[in-house]
Design an enzyme around this catalytic site. Structure first.
Site, short mmCIF file in Angstrom:
data_model
loop_
_atom_site.label_atom_id
_atom_site.label_comp_id
_atom_site.label_asym_id
_atom_site.label_seq_id
_atom_site.Cartn_x
_atom_site.Cartn_y
_atom_site.Cartn_z
N ARG A 95 5.76 0.05 -4.80
CA ARG A 95 5.88 1.33 -5.20
C ARG A 95 5.43 1.51 -6.41
O ARG A 95 7.03 0.64 -6.90
CB ARG A 95 6.01 2.13 -4.73
CG ARG A 95 5.08 2.20 -3.24
CD ARG A 95 3.96 2.82 -3.25
NE ARG A 95 3.58 2.83 -1.78
CZ ARG A 95 2.58 1.73 -1.15
NH1 ARG A 95 1.89 0.64 -1.70
NH2 ARG A 95 2.16 2.42 -0.04
N GLU A 155 -0.58 5.64 -11.34
CA GLU A 155 -1.64 5.47 -10.48
C GLU A 155 -3.11 6.01 -10.09
O GLU A 155 -3.22 6.90 -9.69
CB GLU A 155 -1.84 4.74 -8.93
CG GLU A 155 -1.28 2.99 -9.26
CD GLU A 155 -1.54 2.13 -7.63
OE1 GLU A 155 -1.82 2.63 -6.57
OE2 GLU A 155 -0.15 1.51 -7.51
N HIS A 190 -3.67 -2.80 -7.85
CA HIS A 190 -3.17 -2.85 -6.74
C HIS A 190 -3.35 -3.27 -5.62
O HIS A 190 -4.79 -2.96 -4.28
CB HIS A 190 -3.25 -1.10 -5.59
CG HIS A 190 -2.33 -0.59 -5.08
ND1 HIS A 190 -1.95 0.58 -4.55
CD2 HIS A 190 -1.69 -1.39 -3.97
CE1 HIS A 190 -0.60 0.74 -3.75
NE2 HIS A 190 -0.36 -0.38 -3.14
#
Ligand code: GLV
Ligand code: GLV
Length: 325
Positions: free
Chosen positions: A244, A273, A291
């Site tokens: 993360r 993000e 991602h």
């Protein structure tokens, strides 16, 4: 009790839609839903279950107002949901564990190889006419085999990464719950007994040639890798993050990469993000992916199946196959 209507916040692959259509009482959003529309849909009593994405945030305030039986997250991670608040309000949370372990470990190895061997820079050299034939000094990188991989975290993805790294002849260290520690029994190590070494967090940071992050995002792991940790890493070390984004202080990382505090970084996740910290994209010693740890056709289809089964079970008042709380 009547069954609940399911809200599906983004298009997901088959067999998700088929499973949901067979259940019947479903709203599919053709375009990703915004925060206001999500709030309305989960507080006005129209939907009892949400099949949600990581970009759909369920904070304590929203959960306290939500008229929901449950949330089925289309992900293994669930830091987009305040699970303590969900539990307090009796809202079930489901996820998709197991099915994306190998694909995410593969992306971890891809980022190690790509950063060490400068694959993205090298590709650009070829495309922009910089390849004039074999040269003794063209695009020299660093070795992967024989070097030390440090795993921050020791869940399924970290273990799958360890197995791959051992295949490359790497030495594998791990710290199971950084920044603190916990015991790891031999039965948890399984086939990795005697092949990987448990160390504390400062040792992992200091000794890793590749430091790879495999922790969930929690209050303990937010900015786990900050300016101090970066300074304690070897100056030829490479940071890999497939976990993360907020586990790393991205602004401090840009400074460290610029100043030669560490050598390179391979990132599949970002602190905010889809935004990147200023300067990150200009650094040649980074490999940046959008991602995509779980992004294979078969894995995304399995995630769709599990999340649809979770959603339908919750909607029917049954126990979902993969329940977080
Ligand atoms: C992806 O990041 C996931 O948690 O599944
Ligand atoms: C993720 O699900 C992990 O256990 O690493």
């Amino acid at each position: 009790m009547t069954d609940h209507r399911i809200l599906v916040t983004s298009l997901i692959p088959e067999p998700g839609p088929s499973i949901l259509r067979e259940y019947g009482d479903v709203t599919f959003c053709d375009e990703p839903i915004d925060a206001d529309a999500l709030r309305t849909a989960v507080t006005d009593g129209s939907h009892g279950v949400v099949l949600a994405q990581l970009s759909d945030r369920f904070d304590a305030d929203l959960l306290s107002r939500a008229t929901l039986a449950g949330i089925s997250n289309y992900a293994v991670g669930f830091d987009n949901i305040d699970v303590d608040a969900a539990q307090r309000h009796g809202i079930i949370v489901g996820n998709t564990p197991g099915v994306l372990t190998d694909s995410t470990a593969d992306i971890t190895v891809l980022l190690m190889l790509a950063t060490a061997r400068r694959a993205v820079e090298a590709d650009r050299v070829v495309r922009t006419g910089g390849f004039q034939g074999w040269q003794p000094n063209l695009m020299l990188g660093t070795d992967v085999s024989g070097r030390t991989l440090g795993l921050a975290g020791f869940g399924r993805i970290a273990k799958a990464t360890a197995r791959r790294a051992l295949g490359f002849g790497m030495t594998v260290l791990f710290c199971p719950r950084p920044p603190s520690d916990r015991d790891v029994a031999d039965h948890e190590l399984g086939d990795l007994v005697g092949r990987v070494t448990h160390v504390d967090w400062p040792t992992l940071v200091r000794e890793s040639d590749f430091l790879s992050l495999h922790v969930p995002l929690t209050d303990d792991t937010r900015h786990l890798v900050d300016a101090d940790v970066l300074a304690a890493m070897r100056d030829d070390a490479i940071l890999i993050n497939t976990a993360r984004g907020p586990v790393v202080d991205e602004t401090a990382l840009v400074e460290a990469l610029r100043g030669g505090v560490i050598a390179a970084a391979g990132l599949d996740v970002f602190e905010r993000e889809p935004e990147l910290a200023p300067g990150l994209a200009d650094l040649p010693n980074t490999v940046l992916l959008p991602h995509v740890g779980s992004a294979t056709v078969s894995v995304r289809s399995e995630m769709a199946r599990l999340s649809a089964l979770n959603a339908v079970a919750i909607a029917r008042g049954e126990e979902p196959p993969h329940r977080v709380v």
